[in-house]
Design an enzyme around this catalytic site. Structure first.
Site, short mmCIF file in Angstrom:
data_model
loop_
_atom_site.label_atom_id
_atom_site.label_comp_id
_atom_site.label_asym_id
_atom_site.label_seq_id
_atom_site.Cartn_x
_atom_site.Cartn_y
_atom_site.Cartn_z
CE LYS A 22 74.20 111.07 34.39
NZ LYS A 22 75.63 110.77 34.19
CG ASN A 23 75.34 109.05 30.88
OD1 ASN A 23 75.56 110.06 31.53
ND2 ASN A 23 75.41 107.84 31.41
NE ARG A 93 85.58 109.88 35.64
CZ ARG A 93 85.81 109.46 34.40
NH1 ARG A 93 84.81 109.34 33.57
NH2 ARG A 93 87.04 109.22 33.98
CB CYS A 117 84.04 109.11 40.68
SG CYS A 117 83.45 107.68 39.82
NE ARG A 122 83.94 106.49 35.74
CZ ARG A 122 82.77 107.13 35.66
NH1 ARG A 122 82.26 107.66 36.74
NH2 ARG A 122 82.17 107.26 34.50
N PRO A 123 90.36 106.00 34.69
CG PRO A 123 91.71 104.38 33.75
CD PRO A 123 90.57 104.57 34.70
CG ASP A 308 75.40 103.51 33.86
OD1 ASP A 308 75.38 104.38 32.97
OD2 ASP A 308 76.44 103.22 34.49
CG LEU A 330 81.97 97.74 31.74
CD1 LEU A 330 81.13 96.50 31.56
CD2 LEU A 330 81.34 98.89 31.00
NE ARG A 401 77.18 113.96 39.39
CZ ARG A 401 78.45 113.62 39.22
NH1 ARG A 401 79.15 113.18 40.26
NH2 ARG A 401 79.03 113.72 38.05
#
Ligand code: EPZ
Length: 422
Positions: A22-23, A93, A117, A122-123, A308, A330, A401
């Site tokens: 996905k990423n 996002r 989220c 998460r800027p 993750d 993180l 997702r």
């Protein structure tokens, strides 16, 4: 709303075929904004986040057709909109990934601020600062990023204060059509960033330093790129999640269609915990441990241990003999799964961003739990596989997702999993 009912303590065995990442797919789909031609993309995971980005690209004027569940042909030449609206960005996002490509191709765009989220604020300040260094004028107004670069973006030397995956991806794409050369220092080098660079290089972009923290990109001065067709790389986090399913059930499982070296940090932690690993160039087999040992984990950027995979290893650590420590470096709030694991009988304490897990092998009990974010949900699935009795995981839209055909893949290896209406 649906929930997932899982009956625990079933014997698991067999093979799991891993889907595309996905990423990797998200930045690569956004990068087709830079293409002059139609692009065919294979091994695309059929998950909600991918369909959300496809919907956004269509809203902007792109067109695409699905030749099968995991292959699309996309053409962005007819894009006539450069506004990514709140209604779609609020659901994902990673929509921020259209900012760089839209701005560098059209010289202006508006992208809704993604907002935070469950796992943190998460800027996107590092994305915006870098674009300003490339000559963009950025204004935040009414919850939107208004970005303009009327004469195109200019090549610049960008030093990222923190390693940011989508920040690096946004600037790589922005630099692709910029005037002049861009150097990116302290760039992310996750496999997903590497594939984006490789696809752009195959499309004719001059890019040096692929796979390192320092990239040099010679912009084409708004000349679109001739993309080659490509397949998405395998999902190393999905693969790690199923390896944890094998580990938590302490059973042999074979994970196929992967790139084992993308999992080095995860595989070495599983070996530290007493599991044996067999691997060839496209698969990994986990063999059960005599006793599952406790572990110390610190999350960091690739090639270190991935954030993750933190939640999944926390679930696994509940089955270890001894005390495990996890340090989440993180994200400031990536422990939403702890409360739910506690409800299943886990023994976990939190001190700042450090979690201490006292192993309680075979002591988890099934109950109703709530998913809060994508990877936390997968940790609850893993816990449910070894908990006694029935576990009902609510709000499983989080899982959809990022995990393709989750129930089918779990049932194929012997788990008892059912999607039920609330
Ligand atoms: C990507 O998110 C992944 N998402 C995340 O996966 C992953 O957890 C994360 O990288 C870290 O590996 C996608 O690739 C779509 P970051 P990203 O920018 O790019 C701070 C999943 O489960 N930061 O690398 O948003 C940030 O707050 C998802 O699949 C700033 O301060 O993460 C965080 O502390 C979850 N300012 C750190 O940097 C910025 O402008 C790393 O974030 C950008 C980031």
């Amino acid at each position: 709303m649906k929930y997932l009912k899982i009956i625990g303590q079933k014997k698991l065995s067999g093979d799991v075929k891993i889907s595309g990442a996905k990423n990797a797919a998200l930045p690569l789909l956004a990068s087709t904004i830079l293409a002059k031609n139609s692009v065919t993309i294979g091994n695309l995971p059929n998950v909600v986040d991918i369909n959300t980005l496809l919907k956004l690209l269509e809203m902007l004027g792109s067109s695409y057709s699905k030749t099968d569940n995991n292959t699309i042909e996309i053409n962005t030449s007819k894009i006539h909109e450069t506004k990514a609206t709140y209604d779609i960005v609020k659901t994902m996002r990673a929509s921020i990934l259209v900012l760089g490509p839209l701005l560098t191709r059209f010289g202006h765009c508006e992208v809704s601020l993604p907002g935070g989220c469950a796992i943190g604020q998460r800027p996107v300040d590092l994305h915006l600062k870098a674009l300003e260094q490339m000559g963009a004028v950025i204004e935040i107004k009414g919850g939107y990023i208004h970005a303009t670069a009327p004469n195109g973006l200019q090549g610049a030397t960008i030093v990222f204060d923190k390693i940011t995956v989508t920040g690096s991806e946004n600037i790589i794409m922005a630099a692709a059509l910029a005037n002049g050369t861009t150097k990116i220092i302290n760039a992310a080098k996750e496999p997903e960033v590497v594939q984006l660079c490789e696809v752009l290089k195959a499309a004719g972009l001059h890019i040096k330093g692929i796979g390192t923290n320092e990239l040099e990109i010679v912009g084409t001065k708004q000349e679109l790129l001739e993309f080659k067709n490509f397949d998405i790389i395998p999902d190393r986090i999905e693969a790690g999640t199923y390896l944890c399913a094998a580990a938590i059930a302490n059973t042999r499982l074979n994970i196929t269609h992967i790139i084992p070296m993308h999992l080095d940090a995860v595989l070495s932690k599983l070996e530290e915990m007493g599991f044996s690993i067999l691997k060839d160039e496209t698969s990994v087999t986990l063999l059960p441990a005599h006793t599952i040992k406790s572990v110390k984990i610190v999350t960091t950027e690739y090639p270190g241990f991935p954030t993750d995979m933190q939640a999944q290893f926390m679930a696994l650590a509940t089955q270890a003999n001894g005390v495990s420590i996890i340090d989440e470096k993180l994200f400031e709030n990536r422990y939403m799964h702890v409360n739910e694991l506690l409800r299943m009988g886990a023994d976990i304490t939190l001190q700042g961003h450090t979690a201490t897990i006292t192993g309680t092998p075979n002591a988890l009990t099934g109950t109703d739990v709530m998913a809060t974010d994508l990877r936390a949900s997968s940790a609850l699935v893993l816990a449910a596989l070894v908990a006694s009795g029935e576990t009902n995981i609510h709000r499983i839209y989080h899982l959809d997702r990022g995990y393709e055909n989750l129930e089918e893949k779990l049932m194929a290896i012997g788990a008892v999993v059912k999607r039920v209406d609330e």
